[in-house]
Scaffold this motif. Sequence first.
Motif, mmCIF file in Angstrom:
data_model
loop_
_atom_site.group_PDB
_atom_site.id
_atom_site.type_symbol
_atom_site.label_atom_id
_atom_site.label_comp_id
_atom_site.label_asym_id
_atom_site.label_seq_id
_atom_site.Cartn_x
_atom_site.Cartn_y
_atom_site.Cartn_z
ATOM 1 N N ASP A 287 41.838 32.849 29.374
ATOM 2 C CA ASP A 287 42.682 32.226 28.351
ATOM 3 C C ASP A 287 43.804 31.481 29.061
ATOM 4 O O ASP A 287 44.672 32.091 29.665
ATOM 5 N N ASP A 288 43.764 30.186 29.027
ATOM 6 C CA ASP A 288 44.772 29.372 29.698
ATOM 7 C C ASP A 288 46.063 29.279 28.909
ATOM 8 O O ASP A 288 47.039 28.718 29.369
ATOM 9 N N GLU A 289 46.089 29.807 27.716
ATOM 10 C CA GLU A 289 47.264 29.688 26.875
ATOM 11 C C GLU A 289 48.006 31.021 26.789
ATOM 12 O O GLU A 289 48.212 31.570 25.713
ATOM 13 N N ASP A 290 48.402 31.563 27.949
ATOM 14 C CA ASP A 290 49.174 32.808 27.962
ATOM 15 C C ASP A 290 50.539 32.540 27.352
ATOM 16 O O ASP A 290 51.248 31.625 27.748
ATOM 17 N N GLU A 291 50.892 33.341 26.387
ATOM 18 C CA GLU A 291 52.170 33.189 25.711
ATOM 19 C C GLU A 291 53.138 34.247 26.223
ATOM 20 O O GLU A 291 52.818 35.429 26.285
ATOM 21 N N PHE A 292 54.323 33.819 26.616
ATOM 22 C CA PHE A 292 55.368 34.746 27.048
ATOM 23 C C PHE A 292 56.548 34.603 26.101
ATOM 24 O O PHE A 292 56.921 33.504 25.698
ATOM 25 N N SER A 293 57.155 35.726 25.799
ATOM 26 C CA SER A 293 58.316 35.688 24.911
ATOM 27 C C SER A 293 59.560 35.337 25.727
ATOM 28 O O SER A 293 59.549 35.360 26.958
ATOM 29 N N GLU A 294 60.616 35.017 25.016
ATOM 30 C CA GLU A 294 61.880 34.688 25.674
ATOM 31 C C GLU A 294 62.398 35.870 26.488
ATOM 32 O O GLU A 294 62.972 35.688 27.559
ATOM 33 N N GLU A 295 62.179 37.102 25.981
ATOM 34 C CA GLU A 295 62.625 38.288 26.714
ATOM 35 C C GLU A 295 61.901 38.427 28.048
ATOM 36 O O GLU A 295 62.492 38.812 29.051
ATOM 37 N N GLU A 296 60.592 38.105 28.041
ATOM 38 C CA GLU A 296 59.819 38.194 29.280
ATOM 39 C C GLU A 296 60.301 37.154 30.301
ATOM 40 O O GLU A 296 60.423 37.459 31.490
ATOM 41 N N TYR A 297 60.567 35.955 29.818
ATOM 42 C CA TYR A 297 61.105 34.931 30.716
ATOM 43 C C TYR A 297 62.476 35.337 31.257
ATOM 44 O O TYR A 297 62.771 35.155 32.440
ATOM 45 N N ALA A 298 63.304 35.902 30.401
ATOM 46 C CA ALA A 298 64.633 36.350 30.835
ATOM 47 C C ALA A 298 64.513 37.468 31.868
ATOM 48 O O ALA A 298 65.241 37.490 32.867
#
Length: 107
Positions: free
Chosen positions: A18-29
């Motif tokens: 799945d090339d469309e991995d979604e990360f939440s803002e918390e994960e990026y932070a």
Amino acid sequence: MSGPNGDPNISMDDGIIDDEDEFSEEEYAAINTMLDQINSCLDDLEERNDTLNGKLHELLESNRQARLEFRAQLQGSGSTEEPAGPADGDPSPPARGDLDVDSEDQK
């Protein structure tokens, strides 16, 4: 049908890739915070390395100066001593005693 890397029995339609991995803002932070901590640790290590490198150069220079003073004392204490060798500008090979002093500098 083989998979995208030549793996048998895996197709792109199975949903495994799945090339469309979604990360939440918390994960990026959280990732940014961890990267900042790693960067800070690396900066600290670099600073310590620079400090140790500077101290090593000071120690080597001090050792070199002490060796030159020691040779000058040896040459001044007796006129039968052989010259120190190429390090003092003399093209003759170093005396046996000078080889022992130089070998300590390389350790």
